[in-house]
Design an enzyme around this catalytic site. Structure first.
Site, PDB file in Angstrom:
ATOM      1  N   PRO A 135      -6.051  59.073  16.475  1.00  0.00           N
ATOM      2  CA  PRO A 135      -5.151  58.925  15.326  1.00  0.00           C
ATOM      3  C   PRO A 135      -5.850  58.484  14.051  1.00  0.00           C
ATOM      4  CG  PRO A 135      -4.713  57.231  16.992  1.00  0.00           C
ATOM      5  CD  PRO A 135      -5.825  58.043  17.503  1.00  0.00           C
ATOM      6  N   CYS A 136      -5.229  58.849  12.921  1.00  0.00           N
ATOM      7  CA  CYS A 136      -5.694  58.412  11.610  1.00  0.00           C
ATOM      8  C   CYS A 136      -5.035  57.062  11.364  1.00  0.00           C
ATOM      9  CB  CYS A 136      -5.241  59.446  10.580  1.00  0.00           C
ATOM     10  SG  CYS A 136      -5.451  58.991   8.879  1.00  0.00           S
ATOM     11  N   GLN A 137      -5.814  55.988  11.318  1.00  0.00           N
ATOM     12  CA  GLN A 137      -5.258  54.644  11.115  1.00  0.00           C
ATOM     13  C   GLN A 137      -6.010  53.957   9.983  1.00  0.00           C
ATOM     14  OE1 GLN A 137      -6.212  53.765  15.281  1.00  0.00           O
ATOM     15  NE2 GLN A 137      -4.106  53.065  15.582  1.00  0.00           N
TER      16      GLN A 137
END
Ligand SMILES: C[S@@+](CC[C@H](N)C(=O)[O-])C[C@H]1O[C@@H](n2cnc3c(N)ncnc32)[C@H](O)[C@@H]1O
Length: 464
Positions: A102-104
């Site tokens: 995921p893009c976090q």
């Protein structure tokens, strides 16, 4: 000798399919997954892990164990555990680390206790990948993410990717990246993702990219690993942009604090769709795909009508009901009520309804499954069989009214996509996810990747 692979965030095994081919098929032997890790935080039942172990014939090491093994080969492991709880010693030696994550928020802060140094946010999975790369030093790393990674966060565009590049630079890697839309290379789904390919010292890519003079344009458009797999044109007006990551005396927290803080004109990220990083410097440039093969389209993946189960047909009520298909897919301009009774005006354009069959499909999202109407689920028109028409009363007055409304021919009706068709849009083997519920199968495909892309990466990596 095959390249040994560890597959993180494995889902239902998209990377593995792209690298090794379908389970049980004759492998050409260039890649071999020695361990996969998959753990779904939001559910107790581990649906994706269940599919993975079933497809690759793995069994729990002991009853109730989270470690799965292959009954015949001892170099095929699967771990159904939160990656942040997996000790390094359980991860085998490997040449290629892969994963879609995921893009976090990747920001780094200095800890209050100065002696402890720097700290990224808890629960951010990039730091787990970083921990594994640091300890295991694989020759290559191939990561997949949404293209938003290059532009996030909004108030400091590109900071997260800059932190990631600086980390890889510190670990002695050079990096190539490219935003790839699968449909632009002839695959049946429009799915745009950024692929990040890192190479360690000792590899050919590292040798070339760590020279004093780097010919970035040549690498990005001609001779680079990604450029070989995914040919491009250079966008003529676009100059290559070159910048240092860490300045003299800076650490990651300083970079994280200041990167693009002032903002570029138009609140742009400095990172274009193609780039390389070597020794704390990056070069980035806008490229356009060059593809001369055959383009696949949505109609190529459709089952013959007789094979489509009845529950995929749209009902007349679901079309016209309040918040039905017609409303959700349509253009709207309306007043909406926010929390605290605050009223705002909401506008959105219409979606193509039903979906265009003569183009690659739209992106599959995780909510694609289930019969409830939705703006984003795919709906296709098709010609039902005589049996289906009779059984589902498709010649009724209500159906004809809907046909008029949506400009369907008398011979046509509309339906959602089946799990097999969603698998085909990601180029998975038919029924790879069989056994899970239909909405879980759709969820897996919304999370997965188009494996044709990984096949192309596999080809060039194997060649080199
Ligand atoms: C974007 S999906 C990747 C899908 C995969 N490439 C495929 O082909 O199916 C990310 C996956 O990471 C898993 N995941 C999320 N948090 C995790 C964690 N802490 N440890 C291990 N896996 C995790 C999710 O369950 C999900 O399957």
């Amino acid at each position: 000798m095959p390249l040994l692979v560890v597959e993180l965030f494995a889902g239902v095994g998209g990377f593995r399919l792209g690298l090794e081919g379908p389970p049980g098929s004759e492998r050409d032997g260039d890649f071999k997954v020695v361990m996969a890790n998959q753990w779904e935080p939001s559910t107790k039942t581990q649906h994706a892990a269940d599919v993975y172990v079933k497809r690759w014939g793995l069994i729990p090491k002991e009853e109730g164990a989270t470690l799965y093994i292959h009954p015949e080969h001892d170099d095929d492991l699967f771990l159904n555990e939160d990656i942040s709880k997996v000790p390094i010693k359980e991860i085998p030696k490997h040449d290629l680390l892969v994963g879609g994550f995921p893009c976090q928020d990747y920001s780094v802060a200095k800890t209050l206790d100065k002696a402890k140094g720097l700290q990224g946010k808890k629960g951010v999975l990039w730091w787990e990948i970083h921990r594994i790369i640091k300890a295991k030093k694989p020759k290559h790393v191939l990561l997949e993410n949404v293209d938003r990674l290059l532009k996030s966060p909004v108030k400091q565009r590109g900071r997260d990717f800059a932190v990631m590049l600086a980390c890889l630079s510190e670990l002695g890697y050079v990096v190539e990246w490219r935003v790839i839309n699968a449909a632009e290379y002839g695959m049946p789904q429009r799915r745009r993702r950024v692929f990040i390919l890192a190479h360690k010292r000792g590899t050919e890519q590292h040798r070339i990219l760590s020279r004093k003079k780097v010919n970035a344009i040549e690498w990005l458009t001609e001779s680079g690993t990604i450029a070989k797999a995914f040919p491009v044109h250079r966008t003529p007006e676009q100059l290559v942009f070159e910048q240092h990551l860490l300045s003299e005396g800076e650490d990651f927290a300083d970079l994280s604090e200041r990167f693009n803080k002032k903002g570029l004109p138009g609140n742009k990220s400095p990172f274009e769709n193609s780039g390389i990083m070597s020794k704390n410097r990056f070069w980035t440039l806008r490229t356009e795909p060059r593809f001369e093969g055959k383009y696949q389209i949505l109609s190529d993946v459709l089952l013959t009508p007789g094979k489509v189960p009845d529950e995929y047909f749209l009902s007349t009520t679901s079309m016209t009901q309040n918040k039905g298909w017609k409303y959700l897919k349509g253009a709207k301009k309306e007043k909406r009520y926010g929390r605290d009774g605050f009223i705002y005006s909401y506008n959105e354009g219409g979606m193509i309804f039903p979906d265009a069959l003569d183009r690659p499909s739209r992106t599959i999202i995780t909510g694609e499954g289930g019969s409830s109407p939705s703006r984003f689920k795919h709906v296709v028109k098709f010609k039902p069989t005589k049996g289906q028409r009779k059984r589902l009363k498709l010649d009724s007055k209500e159906h004809n009214k809907i046909r008029e409304n949506f400009r369907l021919l008398e011979s046509e009706w509309v339906r959602r996509l089946t799990p097999i068709e969603l698998e085909r849009l990601n180029m998975f083997p038919d029924n790879h996810t069989e056994g899970a519920s239909d909405s879980k199968r759709a969820f897996f495909m919304g999370n997965a990747l188009v494996i044709g892309i990984i096949e192309k990466f596999a080809e060039v990596l194997a060649e080199r």
